[in-house]
Each structure stands twice: as C-alpha cells, then as structure tokens.
Design a protein around this motif. Sequence first.
Motif, PDB file in Angstrom:
ATOM      1  N   LYS A   1       0.832  -1.199   0.000  1.00 13.30           N
ATOM      2  CA  LYS A   1       0.000   0.000   0.000  1.00 13.30           C
ATOM      3  C   LYS A   1       0.867   1.250   0.000  1.00 13.30           C
ATOM      4  O   LYS A   1       0.597   2.216  -0.728  1.00 13.30           O
ATOM      5  CB  LYS A   1      -0.910  -0.016   1.233  1.00 13.30           C
ATOM      6  CG  LYS A   1      -1.969   1.076   1.243  1.00 13.30           C
ATOM      7  CD  LYS A   1      -2.879   0.917   2.458  1.00 13.30           C
ATOM      8  CE  LYS A   1      -3.931   2.030   2.464  1.00 13.30           C
ATOM      9  NZ  LYS A   1      -4.816   1.919   3.652  1.00 13.30           N
ATOM     10  N   GLU A   2       1.928   1.229   0.830  1.00 11.18           N
ATOM     11  CA  GLU A   2       2.842   2.365   0.897  1.00 11.18           C
ATOM     12  C   GLU A   2       3.582   2.534  -0.419  1.00 11.18           C
ATOM     13  O   GLU A   2       3.820   3.663  -0.879  1.00 11.18           O
ATOM     14  CB  GLU A   2       3.854   2.163   2.041  1.00 11.18           C
ATOM     15  CG  GLU A   2       3.252   2.312   3.435  1.00 11.18           C
ATOM     16  CD  GLU A   2       2.715   3.709   3.671  1.00 11.18           C
ATOM     17  OE1 GLU A   2       3.359   4.685   3.265  1.00 11.18           O
ATOM     18  OE2 GLU A   2       1.613   3.809   4.261  1.00 11.18           O
TER      19      GLU A   2
ATOM     20  N   LYS B   1       1.282   4.165  -2.929  1.00 10.81           N
ATOM     21  CA  LYS B   1       1.133   5.599  -2.645  1.00 10.81           C
ATOM     22  C   LYS B   1       2.342   6.381  -3.131  1.00 10.81           C
ATOM     23  O   LYS B   1       2.219   7.485  -3.659  1.00 10.81           O
ATOM     24  CB  LYS B   1       0.943   5.813  -1.137  1.00 10.81           C
ATOM     25  CG  LYS B   1      -0.434   5.498  -0.614  1.00 10.81           C
ATOM     26  CD  LYS B   1      -0.538   5.832   0.865  1.00 10.81           C
ATOM     27  CE  LYS B   1      -1.924   5.549   1.407  1.00 10.81           C
ATOM     28  NZ  LYS B   1      -2.022   5.880   2.850  1.00 10.81           N
TER      29      LYS B   1
ATOM     30  N   SER C   1       2.451   9.484  -5.914  1.00  9.87           N
ATOM     31  CA  SER C   1       2.950  10.812  -5.568  1.00  9.87           C
ATOM     32  C   SER C   1       4.247  11.115  -6.346  1.00  9.87           C
ATOM     33  O   SER C   1       4.658  12.224  -6.432  1.00  9.87           O
ATOM     34  CB  SER C   1       3.222  10.888  -4.066  1.00  9.87           C
ATOM     35  OG  SER C   1       4.166   9.915  -3.678  1.00  9.87           O
TER      36      SER C   1
END
Length: 328
Positions: free
Chosen positions: A320-321, A324, A328
Amino acid sequence: MSDALINGLAGAGGGIIAQLITYPLQTVNTRQQTDRDPKKEKKKAGTVEQMYQVVQHEGWGRLYGGLTPSLVGTACSQGVYYYFYQIFRSKAEATALRRKKEGAGDGSVGMLSSLMVAAMSGCVNVLLTNPIWVVVTRMQTHTKKSPSNKVEPIVGGNEPPPFGTSNAVQEVFDEAGVWGFWKGVFPTLVMVSNPSIQFMLYETLLKNLKQRRALSNSNKGVTALEVFLLGALAKLGATVVTYPLLVVKSRLQAKQVIGVDKKHQYKGTLDAILKMIRYEGFHGFYKGMSTKIVQSVLAAAVLFMVKEELVNGARWLLLKEAAKSKLS
C-alpha cells in the motif's frame, strides 16, 4: 523492510501471544518433568489438579513464575529463528531454481532441504538463547519451602518469598559459573530436530493443500483456521518424537539439590540419561507428556496462525505504501 525481518518480527509477535495463553501449562509441565520423587508417582495428579495445587499452596503468581524472562526468551527465540530461517530458506530456494535451470529438479525446495534449513536456524537460536531458558526453568521450578523442605500452603493471602530474575541468575552463577547458563545445551541442540520436524511437516502439509487447491482450480487461499490446524498437526508429530530430550534438558537446567541422594544429581547429559533409565525406567522420559502435547500443540497452532496474519498484514501495508509512493 526485508522479508526475513518481517518474518522475524511476526514470529516474535506470534510467539509472545502463544506464550501468554499457554504459560500456566508450561509451568506445570516443567515441574512434572523435573519431579524425581518416586512417592509422587504412586498418587499422580492430573494437569488441572496440579495447577490447582500450585495456586492453593503457592498462589496464582507461581503459575506465571519466570514469565518476564520467558517472554523475552520467546521473542528472541522466535525472532532469531524466523529471521535466520527466512535467510537460509531464500538461499535454498535460489539453489533449487538454479538446479532447475540446469535440468535437475522441479525448482521447489525438497523435504531434506527444508529439514536442513530448519536445523541450521535452530542451532543458531539455541546457542544464542540457551541462558534465558536456564533462568526460566529455575523460576518455573522454584517453590516456597519450609525448613523441613516441604511446600507450605499460603495462609492469610501471604505470597511466597520473592524469587525474581536476578535471584535465578545469581543462583545459576553461584552453582556453576558462566557455563551454568549453557546447561542442557547439548540435548537442546539435538532437540533442534523438533522444530525441524515441525516445520518440515508443516510446509509439506501446506504445500500439499495448496497443490490440491490448484488442481481443483480453486481460487480459495489458505485460511487462518487451516493454518492453525496444520500447525497443530505438525507440532504434535514433532513433540511425540523428541519429548525425552526435553525432559533431560529440564532435569539438567533445574536446580541441583546438594546433600540429597546422588541418583538425583546429574553431571551431564549422558549421566542424566543413564540415571533416569536405572532409577526411573523409560517411562521417566515421558513424564508430563500429555500436558506438553496440549501446551505445545496449542502454542504452535496459535503461533503459526498469528505469524501468518502478521506477515500478510505487513506485506499488505508495504504494498500500500509502495503504491502511494508511485502515485505521488
């Protein structure tokens, strides 16, 4: 975060939870293993009755004697074991894939390789953590003694004299010096076969289950309950095979009482084995086995289930990180 570190931390977390749940059974089992009084054999009490006797004569706290160093030992043992297990396992998998490219094997880690990986991990774990378990054994087997050397019941809610970690450490050191913290290390090293057999059975059962699911074209993953049951079956098989070594280890690590019959004093592993055979018979190697089976099977099942859930959760968070970060 590396896969080895994730497995190490998850193993430590699962081990702590399993330890908290099953610790009273572990305390009673250690006392059963180290009991050398032939009179008690004639009026043998069951596990539940023995737990009641400990509470009645020594208080609830004695069921959790040595819990703090035991939790530290469990976290260290499971963390060290799973960390090195994952490292050795990854190397074994890489070797299997290389051999497949060379036309040998199917690319999977075989049963013998799994056994070797678990054994090497277990040896590293034993050598690093044995001192902790010597202290834990001393605290589990410590009882409130009267001058006549009999256990006295608690009157008016009075607790037994404090016998903490520092007391146990000092007792071991006074008795045998620094090397006293490695008492029982030989049978413990031999007992590496226990987790080796356990993980070999577990991974074999898990692999077969996944293969059956794949053959039936089922997209269903392995559930937490199935992991719990597979872990329980694997631990049951390993415990039955290696239990006598566990009894010998506990005898060596427990306090050696000076001034009593020499048949109850052990100079080393071989001396303990010979004296147990001579004075107690082969059944002496299986004292408390029923208690151990319940405790170890439950603990292993909980450990496997919690560890798998923690590993899956950690990997999900990392993915998940990572997603992300890409966005970004």
